[in-house]
Design a protein around this motif. Structure first.
Motif, PDB file in Angstrom:
ATOM      1  N   THR A 316       1.166  -1.050   0.097  1.00 42.58           N
ATOM      2  CA  THR A 316      -0.087   0.097  -0.158  1.00 42.58           C
ATOM      3  C   THR A 316       1.020   1.131  -0.038  1.00 42.58           C
ATOM      4  O   THR A 316       0.564   2.268  -0.681  1.00 42.58           O
ATOM      5  N   VAL A 391      -8.264  -0.294   3.527  1.00 38.35           N
ATOM      6  CA  VAL A 391      -7.393  -1.414   2.868  1.00 38.35           C
ATOM      7  C   VAL A 391      -6.984  -2.374   3.826  1.00 38.35           C
ATOM      8  O   VAL A 391      -6.539  -2.006   5.144  1.00 38.35           O
ATOM      9  N   GLY A 392      -6.715  -3.681   3.645  1.00 34.03           N
ATOM     10  CA  GLY A 392      -5.952  -4.559   4.121  1.00 34.03           C
ATOM     11  C   GLY A 392      -6.871  -5.839   4.743  1.00 34.03           C
ATOM     12  O   GLY A 392      -6.100  -6.874   4.788  1.00 34.03           O
ATOM     13  N   GLU A 393      -7.994  -5.665   4.860  1.00 38.03           N
ATOM     14  CA  GLU A 393      -8.599  -6.583   5.441  1.00 38.03           C
ATOM     15  C   GLU A 393     -10.157  -6.216   5.261  1.00 38.03           C
ATOM     16  O   GLU A 393     -10.541  -4.940   5.064  1.00 38.03           O
ATOM     17  N   PRO A 394     -10.981  -7.037   5.592  1.00 37.90           N
ATOM     18  CA  PRO A 394     -12.493  -6.652   5.462  1.00 37.90           C
ATOM     19  C   PRO A 394     -12.821  -5.714   6.582  1.00 37.90           C
ATOM     20  O   PRO A 394     -12.269  -5.854   7.681  1.00 37.90           O
ATOM     21  N   ASP A 416     -13.766   1.129  -0.049  1.00 40.66           N
ATOM     22  CA  ASP A 416     -13.173  -0.177   0.521  1.00 40.66           C
ATOM     23  C   ASP A 416     -12.641  -0.924  -0.548  1.00 40.66           C
ATOM     24  O   ASP A 416     -13.329  -1.460  -1.506  1.00 40.66           O
ATOM     25  N   THR A 417     -11.377  -0.808  -0.494  1.00 41.63           N
ATOM     26  CA  THR A 417     -10.567  -1.368  -1.540  1.00 41.63           C
ATOM     27  C   THR A 417      -9.745  -2.837  -1.353  1.00 41.63           C
ATOM     28  O   THR A 417      -8.958  -2.945  -0.584  1.00 41.63           O
ATOM     29  N   TRP A 418     -10.402  -3.637  -2.285  1.00 40.36           N
ATOM     30  CA  TRP A 418      -9.841  -5.042  -2.175  1.00 40.36           C
ATOM     31  C   TRP A 418      -8.729  -5.112  -3.138  1.00 40.36           C
ATOM     32  O   TRP A 418      -8.774  -5.007  -4.420  1.00 40.36           O
ATOM     33  N   TRP A 419      -7.456  -5.626  -2.599  1.00 41.54           N
ATOM     34  CA  TRP A 419      -6.356  -5.819  -3.660  1.00 41.54           C
ATOM     35  C   TRP A 419      -5.249  -6.514  -2.742  1.00 41.54           C
ATOM     36  O   TRP A 419      -5.347  -6.846  -1.717  1.00 41.54           O
ATOM     37  N   GLN A 420      -4.083  -6.780  -3.445  1.00 40.36           N
ATOM     38  CA  GLN A 420      -3.281  -7.585  -2.632  1.00 40.36           C
ATOM     39  C   GLN A 420      -1.790  -7.014  -3.220  1.00 40.36           C
ATOM     40  O   GLN A 420      -1.663  -6.300  -4.255  1.00 40.36           O
ATOM     41  N   THR A 421      -0.623  -7.374  -2.690  1.00 34.21           N
ATOM     42  CA  THR A 421       0.685  -7.328  -2.943  1.00 34.21           C
ATOM     43  C   THR A 421       0.834  -7.526  -4.430  1.00 34.21           C
ATOM     44  O   THR A 421       1.374  -6.931  -5.235  1.00 34.21           O
ATOM     45  N   ASP A 506      -8.435 -15.695  -1.723  1.00 33.65           N
ATOM     46  CA  ASP A 506      -9.372 -15.100  -0.910  1.00 33.65           C
ATOM     47  C   ASP A 506     -10.688 -15.875  -1.291  1.00 33.65           C
ATOM     48  O   ASP A 506     -10.907 -16.440  -2.624  1.00 33.65           O
ATOM     49  N   ILE A 518     -15.675  -9.978   0.425  1.00 37.26           N
ATOM     50  CA  ILE A 518     -14.583 -10.805   0.931  1.00 37.26           C
ATOM     51  C   ILE A 518     -14.722 -11.611   2.124  1.00 37.26           C
ATOM     52  O   ILE A 518     -15.321 -11.077   3.086  1.00 37.26           O
ATOM     53  N   ARG A 521      -9.348 -15.642   3.928  1.00 35.11           N
ATOM     54  CA  ARG A 521      -8.421 -16.283   3.053  1.00 35.11           C
ATOM     55  C   ARG A 521      -8.652 -17.892   2.871  1.00 35.11           C
ATOM     56  O   ARG A 521      -9.211 -18.473   3.874  1.00 35.11           O
ATOM     57  N   LYS A 527      -4.064 -12.147   8.848  1.00 36.26           N
ATOM     58  CA  LYS A 527      -4.443 -10.876   8.591  1.00 36.26           C
ATOM     59  C   LYS A 527      -4.229 -10.349   9.849  1.00 36.26           C
ATOM     60  O   LYS A 527      -5.191 -10.192  10.764  1.00 36.26           O
ATOM     61  N   ARG A 532       0.288  -9.235   6.653  1.00 35.82           N
ATOM     62  CA  ARG A 532      -0.029 -10.476   5.910  1.00 35.82           C
ATOM     63  C   ARG A 532       1.080 -11.490   6.628  1.00 35.82           C
ATOM     64  O   ARG A 532       2.168 -11.031   6.355  1.00 35.82           O
TER      65      ARG A 532
END
Ligand code: WTA
Length: 655
Positions: A316, A391-394, A416-421, A506, A518, A521, A527, A532
């Motif tokens: 992030t 960001v980062g978790e639900p 509320d942004t869902w994404w990943q490394t 996920d 979401i 995992r 988380k 992570r």
């Protein structure tokens, strides 16, 4: 998969205000749908147009997407550019005087730097790196506090084509060592210490410890930024002060022009098994994604004061501190400290003082600030805010509602942004001037992101039952490979049964409006406070302690941290049967894990047993451990369990 069922039943809907819709970069659902349609009709053309309009190319690309060696996708490969040029030089003619970074130190001291000066500092530092022989393709590990300097260090690497790998300052020397070795780094950039919550925390000594362990022979330079004027051991052979390195360096540094596919950085992240994965990102595709999401999701305006609270040690902080905001020419806040120092009003005070318009943080921070001072936001003038992000978790609906009403004063949409490394940027997230919001849902996939939910056979599921979240088509910013381990990349993200889809790891379900929720995992990744962590990493750390024979780690819900770490440990010696003894050994092990990985990985609870619940074939039955950790009755099938009596023992274990 049939046991992945949604338990959330959130029905509230929040429409964006007319005022917000009117001024939004993407306005109304029609605007969103038009973009989605364009992507559907000509997928490669959609991305190619955006890449041409958004990025500065030294040499334009002629090929958009190469899928011939899937899943090793290539985007804009024959295009040539430089990421640092796109973040800095492009602004010099138009807004050199604009503040790029408002830095607030732990102690409240504020330093501002404009685009011209930031550019100068990046060039000088880049020349400094070159003077140490660091060049295109070399790996540079960065282990620094949040600062203007860390942004300079990352940008300078990008400028000369060196591949940075930032390691979070909270990681231990062992974790740092592992990353230096895996990346085969030639240099480490660090600071004498960092300041957090009024405390001085050494960094350089951690680097020294890491380097004294074998495997780091390639490291020929350790560059040290003087932050805290703290005592530091010095190795004159390869240590050099940051200020000495840049002294007398030219403020002109011609960027290294690289292929769009040139690796910009490696960022290590936890997977379900084995050591952390070095997620390798590209230059052009990655930068494009961060810039588009600045516009689409953060609805970026040149008048914004943007603040992403994430540390650059996490993705992030890469995408929404170092790259996205600078590439857009934004003014942003960078903060060294912690949200609770000197008190839980720090964030709100900073929003007030710097007139922050866009605030992006993690649910764990929101929850802890609710707990420590739920009324505090009311004491500050937060009227500058126009958009909030998570960001980062639900984010649980309760925290969402507080964020919306108390921080955003029912005026600011929440993205509320869902994404990943691995994805590099937001994937499923609201376009705030388009989508009605539902607390707890990250809403709909971004234009050009073809997300879906499938079962174990890779077939799409459309009902309310959950399934695996997948991305069906390659997209420009996605992970290119795992550094040094392409086979693991294929195995982890493109397992055969998924028909070439990217498996996110996920689980999710979709509601009647197609909104994604979401659920967590599907692998053994925890988380903890949005960070992570692989259960496997913590288990390996525990097992490496001489007292420990075997360990298994599971997560359990935690009010603030999202998940707490519960470890089940079998000692080599006898199991402690009184609470005092158990506590004493648990403390030894907690400290041990903290030293091996970092304080964030410390188990919250340790239970000792004579054994762990295993199948006849010797596999640890984690779902049973999860039930025990959560204090649930075991109603699950235990017919394959070798040693049923162990369940009672672990349930009643002293702790
Ligand atoms: C989780 C962080 C629900 C998810 C950017 C994902 C989320 C993992 C959300 C990636 C969200 C992240 N809602 N879950 N808005 N954002 N996650 O690599 O499990 O640190 O797979 O990237 O965080 O974590 P990572």
């Amino acid at each position: 998969m049939s046991n992945i069922e949604s338990v959330l039943n959130e029905k509230r809907v929040f429409n964006p205000s007319e005022k917000f819709v009117k001024q939004a970069n993407v306005s109304g659902m029609a605007g969103y749908q038009a973009l989605c349609k364009a992507a559907e009709q000509d997928y490669a053309g959609f991305w190619a147009n955006l890449a041409r309009e958004t990025l500065h190319w030294k040499k334009p690309f002629t090929k958009t997407l190469d899928e011939s060696n899937a899943p090793f996708f290539k985007w804009f490969e024959d295009g040539v550019l430089n990421v640092s040029y796109n973040c800095l030089d492009v602004h010099l003619a138009t807004q050199a005087e604009k503040t790029a970074i408002i830095f607030e130190a732990d102690d409240g001291k504020v330093t501002k730097i404009n685009y011209r000066d930031l550019h100068t500092r990046v060039c000088q530092f880049a020349n400094g790196l070159k003077s140490r022989g660091i060049k295109n393709g070399d790996r540079v590990v960065i282990y620094m506090p949040m600062s203007i300097e860390v942004v300079v260090a990352m940008q300078a690497c990008a400028r000369i084509g060196a591949i940075h790998s930032v390691v979070f300052g909270g990681f231990s020397s062992k974790s740092l060592h592992e990353r230096i070795v895996d990346a085969q780094a030639s240099a480490v950039i660090t600071a004498d210490a960092q300041m957090r919550g009024g405390k001085v925390m050494p960094l350089k000594s951690v680097v020294d410890e890491a380097l004294s362990t074998g495997g780091c022979e390639k490291v020929h330079s350790v560059i040290v930024y003087r932050r805290a004027a703290s005592e530091t051991a010095w190795n004159a052979q390869n240590n050099i002060w940051w200020h000495d390195l840049v002294a007398g360096q030219s403020s002109v540094c011609e960027p290294e022009w690289v292929s769009s596919e040139h690796p910009l950085f490696i960022l290590y992240t936890s997977g379900s098994t084995g050591k952390p994965k070095g997620v390798q990102h590209s230059s052009g595709g990655y930068l494009l994604g961060t810039m588009l999401t600045m516009q689409w999701v953060f609805d970026y305006k040149p008048t914004d004061v943007f603040w992403c609270t994430a540390d650059v040690g996490w993705v992030t902080g890469h995408s929404y501190v170092t790259y996205g905001p600078l590439a857009m020419g934004a003014t942003q806040v960078v903060f060294e400290g912690i949200p609770t120092y000197p008190d839980a009003g720090r964030f709100w005070k900073m929003i007030q003082n710097h007139k922050v318009t866009t605030f992006y943080t993690a649910p764990t921070a929101i929850r802890s600030l609710i707990k420590l001072g739920g009324d505090l936001p009311k004491q500050y003038d937060l009227s500058s805010l126009r958009l909030l992000g998570s960001v980062g978790e639900p984010i649980n609906p309760e925290a969402w509602m507080w964020y919306y009403n108390t921080v955003g004063q029912a005026r600011c949409p929440i993205v509320d942004t869902w994404w990943q490394t691995e994805t590099g940027h937001h994937m499923i997230a609201p376009l705030p001037g388009a989508m009605p919001l539902k607390p707890g849902s990250c809403t709909l996939p971004l234009p050009g992101i073809i997300a879906s939910i499938v079962n174990e056979a890779g077939n799409e599921v459309h009902d309310q039952h959950g399934g695996f979240l997948v991305i069906k088509r390659p997209f420009p910013a996605q992970i290119r490979t795992i550094w040094g381990d392409p086979e693991r990349y294929k195995r982890a993200y493109f397992p055969e049964e998924m028909h070439g889809y990217y498996l996110a790891g996920d689980s999710s379900h979709r509601d009647e409006d197609g909104y994604f929720w979401i659920m967590g995992r599907i692998d053994d990744v925890l988380k903890v406070s949005g960070h992570r962590l692989g259960t496997m990493e913590i288990e390996s750390a525990l097992s490496a302690n001489p007292l420990v024979a075997e360990a298994a780690v599971v997560g359990k819900p935690h009010d603030i941290k999202g998940e707490a770490i519960v470890a089940f440990v079998v000692l080599k010696g006898t199991r402690p049967d009184d609470a005092a003894k158990a506590k004493e050994i648990a403390e030894i092990l907690r400290t041990w894990v903290s030293k091996s990985i970092g304080p964030i990985a410390k188990p919250d609870e340790i239970r000792f047993g004579d054994n762990l619940p295993k199948t006849r074939s010797g596999k640890i039955m984690r779902r049973l451990l999860r039930a025990i950790a959560n204090g649930e009755d075991i109603t699950q099938d235990i017919s394959t369990l070798e040693n049923p009596a162990i369940l009672e023992q672990l349930k009643n274990a002293v702790r």
